[in-house]
Design an enzyme around this catalytic site. Structure first.
Site, PDB file in Angstrom:
ATOM      1  N   LYS A  44       5.123  -4.591  13.991  1.00 36.26           N
ATOM      2  CA  LYS A  44       6.114  -4.926  13.277  1.00 36.26           C
ATOM      3  C   LYS A  44       6.326  -6.567  13.394  1.00 36.26           C
ATOM      4  O   LYS A  44       6.058  -7.148  14.350  1.00 36.26           O
ATOM      5  CB  LYS A  44       7.433  -4.472  14.050  1.00 36.26           C
ATOM      6  CG  LYS A  44       8.703  -4.760  13.385  1.00 36.26           C
ATOM      7  CD  LYS A  44       9.950  -3.996  13.649  1.00 36.26           C
ATOM      8  CE  LYS A  44      11.073  -4.374  12.874  1.00 36.26           C
ATOM      9  NZ  LYS A  44      10.842  -4.021  11.558  1.00 36.26           N
ATOM     10  N   ILE A  70      16.669  -2.515   9.269  1.00 39.19           N
ATOM     11  CA  ILE A  70      16.524  -2.614  10.667  1.00 39.19           C
ATOM     12  C   ILE A  70      16.839  -4.238  11.195  1.00 39.19           C
ATOM     13  O   ILE A  70      17.402  -4.027  12.229  1.00 39.19           O
ATOM     14  CB  ILE A  70      14.882  -2.344  11.056  1.00 39.19           C
ATOM     15  CG1 ILE A  70      14.358  -1.132  10.238  1.00 39.19           C
ATOM     16  CG2 ILE A  70      14.575  -2.401  12.418  1.00 39.19           C
ATOM     17  CD1 ILE A  70      15.121   0.176  10.828  1.00 39.19           C
ATOM     18  N   CYS A 129      12.069 -13.355   3.631  1.00 39.78           N
ATOM     19  CA  CYS A 129      12.846 -14.108   4.695  1.00 39.78           C
ATOM     20  C   CYS A 129      13.518 -15.100   3.670  1.00 39.78           C
ATOM     21  O   CYS A 129      12.984 -15.756   2.812  1.00 39.78           O
ATOM     22  CB  CYS A 129      12.077 -14.931   5.643  1.00 39.78           C
ATOM     23  SG  CYS A 129      10.789 -15.902   5.359  1.00 39.78           S
ATOM     24  N   ASN A 190       6.231  -5.308  -0.338  1.00 38.48           N
ATOM     25  CA  ASN A 190       7.552  -4.953   0.768  1.00 38.48           C
ATOM     26  C   ASN A 190       8.305  -4.030  -0.161  1.00 38.48           C
ATOM     27  O   ASN A 190       8.111  -3.576  -1.057  1.00 38.48           O
ATOM     28  CB  ASN A 190       8.034  -6.206   1.146  1.00 38.48           C
ATOM     29  CG  ASN A 190       8.194  -6.140   2.744  1.00 38.48           C
ATOM     30  OD1 ASN A 190       9.188  -5.108   3.122  1.00 38.48           O
ATOM     31  ND2 ASN A 190       8.338  -7.370   3.322  1.00 38.48           N
ATOM     32  N   THR A 191       9.696  -3.863   0.354  1.00 37.10           N
ATOM     33  CA  THR A 191      10.472  -2.780   0.199  1.00 37.10           C
ATOM     34  C   THR A 191      11.372  -3.287  -1.049  1.00 37.10           C
ATOM     35  O   THR A 191      11.400  -4.560  -1.306  1.00 37.10           O
ATOM     36  CB  THR A 191      11.563  -2.522   1.144  1.00 37.10           C
ATOM     37  OG1 THR A 191      12.008  -3.674   1.660  1.00 37.10           O
ATOM     38  CG2 THR A 191      10.798  -1.605   2.407  1.00 37.10           C
ATOM     39  N   GLY A 241       2.768   1.228  -0.546  1.00 38.74           N
ATOM     40  CA  GLY A 241       3.913   1.721  -1.018  1.00 38.74           C
ATOM     41  C   GLY A 241       4.019   3.151  -1.470  1.00 38.74           C
ATOM     42  O   GLY A 241       3.190   3.527  -2.460  1.00 38.74           O
ATOM     43  N   GLY A 263       2.554   3.241   5.130  1.00 39.09           N
ATOM     44  CA  GLY A 263       4.010   2.969   5.775  1.00 39.09           C
ATOM     45  C   GLY A 263       4.978   3.939   6.275  1.00 39.09           C
ATOM     46  O   GLY A 263       4.618   4.672   7.192  1.00 39.09           O
ATOM     47  N   THR A 264       5.933   4.244   5.418  1.00 37.54           N
ATOM     48  CA  THR A 264       7.062   5.338   5.620  1.00 37.54           C
ATOM     49  C   THR A 264       6.414   6.598   5.871  1.00 37.54           C
ATOM     50  O   THR A 264       6.874   7.432   6.899  1.00 37.54           O
ATOM     51  CB  THR A 264       7.820   5.218   4.181  1.00 37.54           C
ATOM     52  OG1 THR A 264       8.421   4.037   4.181  1.00 37.54           O
ATOM     53  CG2 THR A 264       8.825   6.251   4.513  1.00 37.54           C
TER      54      THR A 264
HETATM   55  C1  LIG Z   1      11.619   0.944   8.672  1.00 42.45           C
HETATM   56  C2  LIG Z   1      10.642   0.140   8.043  1.00 42.45           C
HETATM   57  C3  LIG Z   1      10.463  -1.060   8.686  1.00 42.45           C
HETATM   58  C4  LIG Z   1       9.790  -2.039   8.018  1.00 42.45           C
HETATM   59  N1  LIG Z   1       9.560  -3.385   8.961  1.00 42.45           N
HETATM   60  C5  LIG Z   1       8.900  -4.138   8.183  1.00 42.45           C
HETATM   61  C6  LIG Z   1       8.607  -5.588   8.866  1.00 42.45           C
HETATM   62  O1  LIG Z   1       9.008  -5.574  10.113  1.00 42.45           O
HETATM   63  N2  LIG Z   1       7.967  -6.443   8.317  1.00 42.45           N
HETATM   64  C7  LIG Z   1       7.214  -6.202   7.047  1.00 42.45           C
HETATM   65  O2  LIG Z   1       6.371  -7.053   6.704  1.00 42.45           O
HETATM   66  N3  LIG Z   1       7.550  -4.943   6.533  1.00 42.45           N
HETATM   67  C8  LIG Z   1       8.221  -3.965   6.908  1.00 42.45           C
HETATM   68  N4  LIG Z   1       8.412  -2.831   6.333  1.00 42.45           N
HETATM   69  C9  LIG Z   1       8.022  -2.719   4.777  1.00 42.45           C
HETATM   70  C10 LIG Z   1       6.483  -1.838   5.035  1.00 42.45           C
HETATM   71  O3  LIG Z   1       5.597  -2.461   5.814  1.00 42.45           O
HETATM   72  C11 LIG Z   1       6.068  -1.635   3.787  1.00 42.45           C
HETATM   73  O4  LIG Z   1       5.566  -2.762   3.017  1.00 42.45           O
HETATM   74  C12 LIG Z   1       6.886  -0.866   2.556  1.00 42.45           C
HETATM   75  O5  LIG Z   1       7.713  -0.012   3.205  1.00 42.45           O
HETATM   76  C13 LIG Z   1       6.300  -0.091   1.448  1.00 42.45           C
HETATM   77  O6  LIG Z   1       5.259   0.928   2.151  1.00 42.45           O
HETATM   78  P1  LIG Z   1       5.726   2.366   2.253  1.00 42.45           P
HETATM   79  O7  LIG Z   1       6.293   2.807   0.934  1.00 42.45           O
HETATM   80  O8  LIG Z   1       4.255   2.959   2.689  1.00 42.45           O
HETATM   81  O9  LIG Z   1       6.490   2.290   3.486  1.00 42.45           O
HETATM   82  C14 LIG Z   1       9.213  -1.639   6.828  1.00 42.45           C
HETATM   83  C15 LIG Z   1       9.242  -0.596   6.164  1.00 42.45           C
HETATM   84  C16 LIG Z   1      10.194   0.573   6.886  1.00 42.45           C
HETATM   85  C17 LIG Z   1      10.259   1.659   6.152  1.00 42.45           C
END
Ligand SMILES: Cc1cc2nc3c(=O)[nH]c(=O)nc-3n(C[C@H](O)[C@H](O)[C@H](O)COP(=O)(O)O)c2cc1C
Ligand SMILES: Cc1cc2nc3c(=O)[nH]c(=O)nc-3n(C[C@H](O)[C@H](O)[C@H](O)COP(=O)(O)OP(=O)(O)OC[C@H]3O[C@@H](n4cnc5c(N)ncnc54)[C@H](O)[C@@H]3O)c2cc1C
Ligand code: FES
Lengths: 301, 257
Positions: A44, A70, A129, A190-191, A241, A263-264
């Site tokens: 993280k 979070i 950020c 990222n999200t 993603g 990720g998720t």
């Molecule tokens: C619960 C959660 C926490 C995350 N925390 C971070 C983080 O601390 N730093 C970061 O760069 N991305 C964070 N992400 C984003 C993921 O690393 C990833 O880029 C994004 O969820 C897309 O991939 P996925 O659809 O497979 O989850 C987080 C995602 C989730 C769901």
């Protein structure tokens, strides 16, 4: 079968890793031998000072996805280096350490601490950020992205990966800015900024009001963004993603990603990254490929 | 995987009454390992809807079978209510911090449960039948239909007292109407599980009377493993995850904003 991937001077034994923030406590539920099968571990995001994170509710489930806010709960870089990093190093897997900061100076300070700590393969810059004094994120400005990447590249002993936000009009512009500033690789995406509403209470279902959408729901958009970006940059991309299985991961690789991150879906199936890796190998065998580079970016254009 | 992920056969689904179901899994290893208050994280759908697993307290663990006790309230629990004997379920567990066993000097064990929150106390009372303490269960439910499992507790020498919202069984009102059954003594230990307002009332009572105890908390979960930090709640030690630091917390550490 050649499946190792280089990002800058870093070498990863295979193209499958995990997305930052989705794979804590790995050492507790993976056997030691299993962790070693990952191409890299990405913990993280860490910030300069400890952050306690956002009040509940921090997550909510949405169709084929989730929204999270979070708030980058983390112990701060010093405690991370003292307590967590030694354990991560002991796992024997290449480490990509994700960092985020409120200013270029803080980014540099953190990188210097990581230089000293040693034992990393690469640094990932979480650029989602705030861009000081502006309403936007660093990752939403080509100029700010370029500024951070350049400063970090000046000091970092490790290859630098810029993690991009999809909440932009043209992600290739940001990707090009990062490449030009010296980034060795890109992590995307990222999200997506999102919200969900409890219609009974007429309140947001997320304590922070809005959050980031992830999971299978975002995959088609992420694949499109990786595909567009791969056509324009030369540096390797870690694609992510909504990856749940090898087929999903193959879409990213064919679109032009050199590595993929789960990720998720780790939350649903903590072994998913291992299944993805096996599936990619099986696909390569079935298509008589001996080098993963035959696969990467192989989309018919 | 360190024994925490398994695919288990459904040994049976029982409709207990109009409200509750019991689901048994053939899972000898899990049955051996699980401690009262721990939960199992069940993948309820083979597809993406719903996406997350659902956490359930273990209700019973005998004869190589692990049972849960649940009320279908939404997508996930309704899917479980549609399971058939022989179906396979992907399960993570046992997970989370269990209740601590009462020490030898405890003279009264007080279980306080609201609704389906009674589930972990069945396993708990099974495992402490030999403990010499007096055992009581203070149980709050919506109506008489919610009070089924109580005869099972009697077999474990647990004296049950009931309060129902509609007065159809026991004392009318909330479970706090039953707090008079609690011995105000340092040898009393409280274990609570149920809706948050109930736990807040228990925590306030324990604080006022200087009683020790623990409570099992609920929060929406994704990973169930402490990986996502999505299920954090405020405690006197800062944010803690319900799935990994909990679900059981010391009553005095809980913060009810
Ligand atoms: C619960 C959660 C926490 C995350 N925390 C971070 C983080 O601390 N730093 C970061 O760069 N991305 C964070 N992400 C984003 C993921 O690393 C990833 O880029 C994004 O969820 C897309 O991939 P996925 O659809 O497979 O989850 C987080 C995602 C989730 C769901
Ligand atoms: C540690 C832990 C242990 C648990 N143990 C049990 C158990 O032993 N038995 C059991 O039945 N459940 C238990 N739960 C709750 C369970 O995990 C699910 O949240 C619940 O079954 C609802 O899931 P769903 O998919 O059916 O509902 P969803 O589709 O997620 O929600 C549908 C609606 O139901 C509401 N809802 C959610 N949870 C509840 C609830 N518990 N009671 C009433 N309404 C609710 C939601 O607010 C929503 O409006 C436990 C939860 C935790 C965190
Ligand atoms: S559900 Fe992920 S940390 Fe608790």
């Amino acid at each position: 079968m050649k499946i190792a991937i280089n990002i800058g001077t870093a070498v990863f034994p295979n193209p499958v890793t995990v997305a930052s923030g989705t794979f804590g406590h790995a050492e507790e539920f993976y056997g030691q031998e299993e962790v070693k099968k990952l191409g890299a571990l990405v913990p993280k995001t860490v910030t300069l000072n400890a952050q306690q994170g956002n009040p509940p509710k921090r997550i909510c489930e949405t169709p084929a996805g989730m929204i999270n806010a979070i708030g980058i709960e983390n112990p701060g870089i010093d405690r991370f280096i003292d307590v967590k990093l030694p354990r991560l190093k002991a796992a024997g897997v290449p480490l990509i350490i994700s960092i985020s900061a409120h200013s270029e100076d803080d980014f540099v300070l953190m990188v210097e601490k990581l230089n000293e700590a040693g034992g990393l393969s690469a640094i990932e810059l979480n650029l989602s950020c705030p861009n000081l004094q502006k309403k936007e994120l660093v990752a939403q400005s080509a100029e700010a992205t370029s500024g951070v990447v350049r400063r970090v590249k000046n000091v970092s002993h490790y290859p630098v990966i810029a993690k991009l936000s999809p909440n932009v009009t043209d992600i290739t512009a940001i990707a090009l800015a990062a490449e030009e500033a010296g980034a060795d690789g890109l992590s995307m995406v990222n999200t997506f900024m999102a919200m969900a509403i409890d219609i009974r209470k007429r309140r947001s279902r997320i304590g922070n009001f809005t959050g980031g959408l992830s999971g299978p729901a975002i995959r088609p958009i992420a694949v499109r963004m990786v595909c567009e970006t791969a056509a324009r940059v030369k540096i390797p991309i870690i694609g992510m993603g909504g990856i749940t299985n090898a087929d999903d991961a193959l879409e990213f690789l064919i679109a032009g990603a050199s590595m993929v991150a789960v990720g998720t879906y780790n939350f649903v199936d903590p072994r998913a990254p291992l299944t993805v890796l096996e599936g990619i190998k099986a696909y390569m065998r079935a298509h008589r490929m001996t080098d993963i580079r035959e696969l990467i970016g192989s989309i018919e254009r | 995987m360190k024994n925490i992920q398994g695919v288990y056969k459904v040994a049976g689904l029982t409709r207990v009454n109009d409200i509750y179901y019991r689901l048994a899994l053939e899972a000898p290893e899990l049955a051996r390992l699980v401690k009262p208050g721990q939960f199992i994280h069940i993948k309820v759908s083979a597809g993406l809807e719903p996406l997350f697993r659902r956490p359930f307290s273990v209700y019973r663990a005998v004869g190589g079978k692990v049972e849960i006790f649940f009320e279908p309230v939404g997508k996930g629990s309704r899917l479980l209510a549609g399971c058939k004997k022989g179906d396979l379920l992907d399960v993570l567990g046992p997970l989370g911090r269990p209740f601590s066993l009462p020490s030898r000097d405890v003279r009264q064990v007080v279980f306080i449960a609201g609704g389906v929150g009674v589930a972990p106390f069945m396993l708990f009372s099974d495992q402490i039948v030999k403990h010499k303490a007096a055992k009581v269960l203070l149980y709050g439910g919506r109506s008489k239909a919610h009070t089924f499992p109580l005869n099972e507790f009697k077999k474990n020498a647990v004296k049950a007292f009931v309060a129902t919202d509609d007065g159809s069984a026991g004392v009318p009102g909330r479970v706090s109407e039953l707090f008079g059954r609690i011995d105000i003594a340092p040898t009393t230990f409280i274990y609570a599980c149920g809706p948050r307002p109930m736990l807040a009332a228990v925590a306030a009572f324990a604080r006022e009377k200087g009683l020790k105890g623990e409570a099992s908390m609920e929060e929406v979960m994704a990973c169930g493993l402490g990986a996502c930090l999505g299920c954090s709640i405020p405690t006197s030690q800062g944010y803690q995850t319900v799935c990994h630091d909990g679900p059981v917390f010391d009553l005095q550490d809980l913060v009810f904003p």
